[in-house]
Design an enzyme around this catalytic site. Sequence first.
Site: not given
Length: 550
Positions: A467, A470-472
């Site tokens: 997660s 993916l966010h970065e």
Amino acid sequence: MFIPQAADGPPSSRNSPRLRPQFTRREIEERLASGSPPPVFTSSLRRSLRNDRESASPSALDDSNPTPPPEPEDRHKKQIFFRPRASILDYTELMYQGSDRIRGLVTCFWTIIGAYLVSLLFSHYEKNGEFLSRGLASLIFSRGTDLILSDLALVLSTAFVVPFVRVLWIGRWQPRFMDPRHTRAMVLQAVAEVVWLVFWYTWQGTRGWPWSQRCFFALHTVVNWMKVHSYLSTNRHLACSLRTRDELENNQSSQKGDKDKHIQERIQALDAELCPYSARFPETQTLANYAMFQLCPVLVYEVEYPRTTHIRWGYVAEKMAGTAGIFAVFYIVVAHLMIPHLERMPETGLLLTTVHLMGPMATCWLLFFFITFDSIANGFAELTRFADRRFYDDWWNVRGLDEFSRKWNRPVHLFLARHIYMPVREYWKSTRVLDKTRGAESKIYAGSGSITMPPSMVAMATTFLFSSVLHEVTLVVACHRWNHGMFFFSQMMQIPLIFVVDRIPWFKDQQALRNWTFWLSMVFFQPLLLCFYTYGAFASKAGDMYYNVL
């Protein structure tokens, strides 16, 4: 409204005997209608009722709830299931059901918000001679045709998964070497997903869009990738079950004499997995079935979802009006309360700008939640007759980021649980002995010592890692700027904090204090991260400020 036979899965916590009332409303009304006195709750009566209810099954406590059917044999459906449910804060659904307990609260809330916005617009008119700032509007709607066509092409390109599954895994002319149970099938799926994702990220980087278009397209790309991955992974798993079933049936038919009871039970379990209700795999692998999955507000693919009986167009119109209204409030808050402070950030500094943005940022976060999960998600669910409207839980009562990540965005949580957490946990359980020469089980070795890692802990750390990455990556693609992975490290630091909190008994039991601590950290650190990611662009002052915000 809901189809009763579509309900599945175990009963929810609100059907628990400890949470149900001692007498139902129907029983009390029957007592009053017959002239009997209402029940008097003495201490002995309470004890007897408690003992009777604890010995009763949950399904027997509420005759209005249909008994759920047995769960499928598939291990990943034992914890992830869909059934008809309404959103907790969906006041429109409550009013359709005849309950108006929160109608006044909603009216009061929007009246106060409207009055505040009117005063804000008049203050802006006194200072600038115009009610509404038009700079952000020109930014949002610039190159709109290019964005719409690109987004349409993005969504249509995901349809490659249907021929991909039919030709390679369940087709009549599928290659013999492409067994869905083999590792090469998983590798081919991963290569197809990576190529698709890199292509659209590269496409977005070459368009020269401003930051608003980049943010929208990057988020929609991630959402469509999740749908592609869930569709391919679930159908590959079902294709494996189909091949296993066919092989067992062929072997059983070739045997003479009595049929093996265990093989017959295994075939029945696989049949229940391939046909959970009325639709059966692989007949469901059509473009129409995938189009319905693409429109449904869900990221986890199933052969069949619970459906409602009809579409309430008044409900859809109200959600559309709510989307427009919330977007207008969102625009005013960003244009009048956030961007002016961000423009003065090089002079005022990071800390003071963060303090100024704490209120507007929290407001924008709440507006984003309501426009996404209450208006858009419920609107698409009504259009597609998708009955499971549980898009979030009581995230306002959370006590940490781990609980918050499970409750505030359940579609993403279900995706991570189905395709990351549970496979890692099952894999870790299946490889109990990591080094037979050392005679240890489920341990990670560090030097001469060893660290015991339970499967749930490894799965949680892997999910947090995925997660965070993916966010970065999404932030970097949307902002065209890498800020040394600050968001990644800030999210990964929650893992040791979770372990520390679990080992402090006095703090672990302070539920209210933990809730206060979480929300204070959210209100402060969200605008701080925004300032870190945008400081360089505002400090450089290169070109048009609006187009170079990120």
